[in-house]
Design a protein around this motif. Structure first.
Motif, PDB file in Angstrom:
ATOM      1  N   PRO A 119       0.812  -1.229   0.000  1.00  0.00           N
ATOM      2  CA  PRO A 119       0.000   0.000   0.000  1.00  0.00           C
ATOM      3  C   PRO A 119       0.836   1.266   0.000  1.00  0.00           C
ATOM      4  CG  PRO A 119      -0.831  -1.597   1.613  1.00  0.00           C
ATOM      5  CD  PRO A 119       0.481  -2.119   1.122  1.00  0.00           C
ATOM      6  N   GLU A 120       1.951   1.284   0.753  1.00  0.00           N
ATOM      7  CA  GLU A 120       2.742   2.506   0.849  1.00  0.00           C
ATOM      8  C   GLU A 120       3.374   2.873  -0.493  1.00  0.00           C
ATOM      9  OE1 GLU A 120       5.581   2.162   3.948  1.00  0.00           O
ATOM     10  OE2 GLU A 120       4.092   2.037   5.557  1.00  0.00           O
ATOM     11  N   GLU A 127       0.791   6.927  -6.664  1.00  0.00           N
ATOM     12  CA  GLU A 127      -0.449   7.645  -6.974  1.00  0.00           C
ATOM     13  C   GLU A 127      -0.273   9.148  -6.765  1.00  0.00           C
ATOM     14  OE1 GLU A 127      -3.246   5.816  -4.418  1.00  0.00           O
ATOM     15  OE2 GLU A 127      -3.729   4.181  -5.796  1.00  0.00           O
ATOM     16  N   LYS A 128       0.338   9.534  -5.640  1.00  0.00           N
ATOM     17  CA  LYS A 128       0.540  10.952  -5.351  1.00  0.00           C
ATOM     18  C   LYS A 128       1.441  11.599  -6.394  1.00  0.00           C
ATOM     19  CE  LYS A 128      -0.039  10.634  -0.333  1.00  0.00           C
ATOM     20  NZ  LYS A 128       0.645  10.780   0.981  1.00  0.00           N
ATOM     21  N   ARG A 131       0.630   4.115  -2.858  1.00  0.00           N
ATOM     22  CA  ARG A 131       0.155   5.474  -2.502  1.00  0.00           C
ATOM     23  C   ARG A 131       1.158   6.528  -2.951  1.00  0.00           C
ATOM     24  NH1 ARG A 131      -3.467   2.504  -0.980  1.00  0.00           N
ATOM     25  NH2 ARG A 131      -3.768   2.688  -3.232  1.00  0.00           N
TER      26      ARG A 131
END
Length: 205
Positions: free
Chosen positions: A42-43, A49-50, A46
């Motif tokens: 997940p990290e 994505e950012k 994310r």
């Protein structure tokens, strides 16, 4: 969305509605993104994505400002059509902004759907991994025990070191039990599998 779905077959199903096909596509897309999150963590996802969102937003915001500038230059012509240029500018500027947000969502979703992340190990991690593989290979070949250093030689010098290796059963060496290692040369990989030299690990003074 980078999905291989039997949409044509779904459309041929009797009594199926467009909304149901859309729901199937949405569920398939959600599953694909969940698999990416599980594979990359997940990290990591994310962060990706950012980063992508900021890059795409920056580009589309520049294009939006350019569109507003073009709109501003020609808005006074609306007065010939008995329309208030200010109200027309506000209305069309809002429509442009709303269109930019829609395009931003579509572009970000499309890029993320095609996203493939390659995580490269650092040089230190690569070196440790290779050292651990060498130690494991030597243990299985029975070449860990023992190598003696000649008297008066420098431990760090390969030239002053006399390596005497004996064929020893790999089964007799337990990485968790130092008593089974015999005499390990200080510059050899530590039998515990840490990837460090013996002198920097269990042989540390």
């Amino acid at each position: 969305l980078a999905l291989d779905l039997p949409v044509t077959e779904w459309a041929d199903e009797e009594g199926i509605a467009d909304q149901e096909i859309l729901e199937r596509i949405t569920k398939a897309s959600d599953r694909a993104m969940a698999e990416k999150a599980a594979n990359y963590g997940p990290e990591v996802l994310r962060m990706a994505e950012k980063s992508l969102l900021l890059q795409i937003l920056d580009q589309q915001w520049k294009e939006h400002l350019l569109s507003l500038d073009h709109l501003r230059q020609g808005i006074n012509l609306r007065a010939y059509a008995q329309k208030d240029p200010l109200n027309e500018y506000k209305r069309e500027a809002f429509n442009l902004f709303d269109g930019m947000l829609t395009g931003l969502r579509e572009t970000v979703c499309g890029v993320l759907s095609h996203l493939e992340i390659r995580i490269q190990a650092t040089p230190e991690e690569m070196e440790a991994r290779m050292a651990a593989e060498r130690a494991d290979r030597e243990m299985h070949e029975g070449r860990i025990d023992p190598a003696l250093t000649s008297p008066g030689a420098d431990d760090d010098s390969a030239d002053g070191e006399t390596m005497v290796r004996s064929r020893q059963s790999a089964a007799s060496i337990d990485p968790q039990d130092p008593s089974t290692w015999g005499k390990v040369p200080r510059n050899a990989a530590c039998p515990c599998g840490s990837g460090k030299k013996y002198k920097q690990c269990h042989g540390k003074l």
